[in-house]
Design a protein around this motif. Sequence first.
Motif, PDB file in Angstrom:
ATOM      1  N   UNK A 216       0.840  -1.200   0.000  1.00 51.34           N
ATOM      2  CA  UNK A 216       0.000   0.000   0.000  1.00 51.34           C
ATOM      3  C   UNK A 216       0.864   1.233   0.000  1.00 51.34           C
ATOM      4  N   UNK A 217       0.237   2.378   0.030  1.00 50.91           N
ATOM      5  CA  UNK A 217       0.978   3.634   0.082  1.00 50.91           C
ATOM      6  C   UNK A 217       1.439   3.896   1.510  1.00 50.91           C
ATOM      7  N   UNK A 218       2.365   4.831   1.649  1.00 52.59           N
ATOM      8  CA  UNK A 218       2.846   5.194   2.981  1.00 52.59           C
ATOM      9  C   UNK A 218       1.693   5.669   3.859  1.00 52.59           C
ATOM     10  N   UNK A 219       0.829   6.533   3.278  1.00 58.82           N
ATOM     11  CA  UNK A 219      -0.300   7.061   4.046  1.00 58.82           C
ATOM     12  C   UNK A 219      -1.228   5.948   4.497  1.00 58.82           C
ATOM     13  N   UNK A 220      -1.457   4.940   3.656  1.00 63.29           N
ATOM     14  CA  UNK A 220      -2.330   3.829   4.024  1.00 63.29           C
ATOM     15  C   UNK A 220      -1.715   2.970   5.118  1.00 63.29           C
ATOM     16  N   UNK A 229      -5.836  -4.914   8.212  1.00 61.59           N
ATOM     17  CA  UNK A 229      -6.640  -5.518   7.147  1.00 61.59           C
ATOM     18  C   UNK A 229      -5.731  -6.119   6.064  1.00 61.59           C
ATOM     19  N   UNK A 230      -4.657  -5.420   5.724  1.00 56.47           N
ATOM     20  CA  UNK A 230      -3.723  -5.939   4.722  1.00 56.47           C
ATOM     21  C   UNK A 230      -3.074  -7.236   5.204  1.00 56.47           C
ATOM     22  N   UNK A 231      -2.747  -7.329   6.504  1.00 58.79           N
ATOM     23  CA  UNK A 231      -2.141  -8.553   7.031  1.00 58.79           C
ATOM     24  C   UNK A 231      -3.134  -9.723   6.949  1.00 58.79           C
TER      25      UNK A 231
END
Length: 277
Positions: A216-220, A229-231
Amino acid sequence: MHPDRTTTPQPPRKPPASPPNEATPGERRIGRHRAPEPPRRGARAAFASAPARLALAGGITCCLGLVAFAGVQRVDRQEQPVQEVLVDRAADEQRASRSRERAASPLAVPVTPAPTGSPTPAARGATPAPKKPARPVAGLGQLQTDNATVIVDVGVDLGVPRRGLIVAVATAMQESDLRNLASDVLPESYDHPHQGSGSDHDSVGLFQQRPSSGWGTVAQLMRPAYAARAFYSALARIPGWQELSVTAAAQAVQVSAHPGAYARHEQRATTVVDALT
C-alpha cells in the motif's frame, strides 16, 4: 201644360228593400233577427295606438329576460355538479397515475413504519459514544493495548477465527512492539501520526510492511486499521494456515529473516486476544 193645373207633390221614393239574407254593415245576425253590430273597440283597437305598442314591446322584453335568467340559473345549477364531478375524476386519475409511476419505477423506495420505541443515538443522527479503551494486559502499555485492540477489532469484523487474531497480534509484537512506526528511509512517513521510528529499509507501521513490495501507500500503511486488514488479507491466501503453528503462519506472510522470532510472543498474544474478545 195648363196654368190652372196644380201639381200634387209626390212622396219620396223608398229605397229598395235589401235582400232578406244580406246584413248591413251595422247589423249582425242573432237567430232570425238582425241586431246592430257594436263598434270594434277590443284588443286590436287598443293595440293600434303607439303607446300601447311600446308598452307591449317592453312587457315582452321583460318577460323574455326573466325567462332567460331563469334558464341560465337552471343551467348553472345543472353544470355545477357536472364540473365538480369532472374535477374529482381528474384528481382520481392523477393520483392513480402517480401510483402507477411509483410502482413501475425501479428506484421506488418502500415506506417503512416509524419505530414505536425511542430512537437510538445513531437513528437520531448523534455520534455514537466512543468505545472505552481496554485496560492494559500482559505487560503492555495503554498505547500498545490500543493498537492491539484495533488489530483484534478488524479481525473480528472480517470474521477471522481466534487463531488468526493470535497470529496477527504476535506478528505486530515482533515487528514493531505494537507501535505505529515511521521510517527513517521515508521522510513522508513522519507527516502521519506515529509512535516512534525504524530504519529497516522502507518498512512502516505496526507490521513493518513495505510500500515498495505492494502492501500500500505510505499514508495507508501508517493507519493501523488498514495495516491490520492488509495482514489478514495476506494470511487468508496462505493454504491451510489454520493448521500451521503461529510462527509458521506469521513467517508465511512476513517472509522475515528471523522466522523463529514470532514463537516467543505466542503466549502473550493469546492473553491479549482473550482479554479483548
